[in-house]
Design a protein around this motif. Sequence first.
Motif, PDB file in Angstrom:
ATOM      1  N   LYS A  57       0.884  -1.339  -0.036  1.00 53.57           N
ATOM      2  CA  LYS A  57       0.002   0.003   0.081  1.00 53.57           C
ATOM      3  C   LYS A  57       0.938   1.226  -0.136  1.00 53.57           C
ATOM      4  O   LYS A  57       0.461   2.267  -0.558  1.00 53.57           O
ATOM      5  CB  LYS A  57      -1.039   0.038   1.269  1.00 53.57           C
ATOM      6  N   HIS A  58       2.042   1.330   0.589  1.00 58.32           N
ATOM      7  CA  HIS A  58       2.850   2.480   0.837  1.00 58.32           C
ATOM      8  C   HIS A  58       4.226   1.775   1.158  1.00 58.32           C
ATOM      9  O   HIS A  58       4.491   0.669   1.591  1.00 58.32           O
ATOM     10  CB  HIS A  58       2.359   3.462   1.822  1.00 58.32           C
ATOM     11  N   GLU A  73       9.641   6.431   4.165  1.00 55.85           N
ATOM     12  CA  GLU A  73      10.525   7.389   3.633  1.00 55.85           C
ATOM     13  C   GLU A  73      12.062   6.682   3.281  1.00 55.85           C
ATOM     14  O   GLU A  73      12.751   7.058   2.592  1.00 55.85           O
ATOM     15  CB  GLU A  73      10.712   8.623   4.318  1.00 55.85           C
ATOM     16  N   ARG A  95       7.594  10.562  -4.353  1.00 48.52           N
ATOM     17  CA  ARG A  95       6.584  10.166  -2.946  1.00 48.52           C
ATOM     18  C   ARG A  95       5.482   9.820  -3.293  1.00 48.52           C
ATOM     19  O   ARG A  95       4.580   9.107  -2.792  1.00 48.52           O
ATOM     20  CB  ARG A  95       6.658  11.422  -2.142  1.00 48.52           C
ATOM     21  N   LYS A  96       4.766  10.794  -4.273  1.00 45.60           N
ATOM     22  CA  LYS A  96       3.374  10.431  -4.630  1.00 45.60           C
ATOM     23  C   LYS A  96       3.178   8.780  -5.524  1.00 45.60           C
ATOM     24  O   LYS A  96       2.399   8.386  -5.017  1.00 45.60           O
ATOM     25  CB  LYS A  96       2.930  11.549  -5.636  1.00 45.60           C
ATOM     26  N   ARG A 127       3.629   6.299  -3.013  1.00 43.98           N
ATOM     27  CA  ARG A 127       3.053   6.434  -1.818  1.00 43.98           C
ATOM     28  C   ARG A 127       3.858   6.030  -0.388  1.00 43.98           C
ATOM     29  O   ARG A 127       3.511   5.649   0.396  1.00 43.98           O
ATOM     30  CB  ARG A 127       1.826   5.281  -1.758  1.00 43.98           C
ATOM     31  N   ARG A 163       5.326   7.411   3.092  1.00 43.90           N
ATOM     32  CA  ARG A 163       4.904   7.978   4.278  1.00 43.90           C
ATOM     33  C   ARG A 163       6.189   8.107   5.162  1.00 43.90           C
ATOM     34  O   ARG A 163       6.944   7.295   5.367  1.00 43.90           O
ATOM     35  CB  ARG A 163       3.902   7.137   4.877  1.00 43.90           C
TER      36      ARG A 163
END
Length: 143
Positions: free
Chosen positions: A74-75, A78, A137-138, A141, A143
């Motif tokens: 899902k993500h 960083e 980052r977009k 995804r 975080r």
Amino acid sequence: MEAKLKKLYFALLIPAIAGFIVAGLARAILRPKTYIADSFPQLAPLLFVLAVASGVAFPILLRTLFVNKNRNRKHITEAELLKFEQGTLYIALLAPYFCLAGFFLGISQFHFYGTVLASFYATYYFYPSQKRISYERKIFRAR
């Protein structure tokens, strides 16, 4: 993240630029009549292929592997994105060093200008701008 990537970018790029300045001054002062590449004709295509591979092909391969590794998630964190971006910078910014080697060794103009183009592409495309980092980052995804 942007500051870390910019610091790494310039830490990798500035020595190559300094090398071009030193090699250019050395060529202007010494004015060599023959170069090492004249004795080894295989050197020019090798440096050309290495510059294009490190500046264009390997970063694409690294990105593809990263996407495939994280496609069902899902993500990502960083830290994972930073590690990926740093690895990409390390690989892509080898191209200016291959270009520098070609300049210093006096390879043929055709192959040298090919290494210059690969170097320009790598230094331009992989510059860690705010816009590019936010886009990454977009996409991933982060975080």
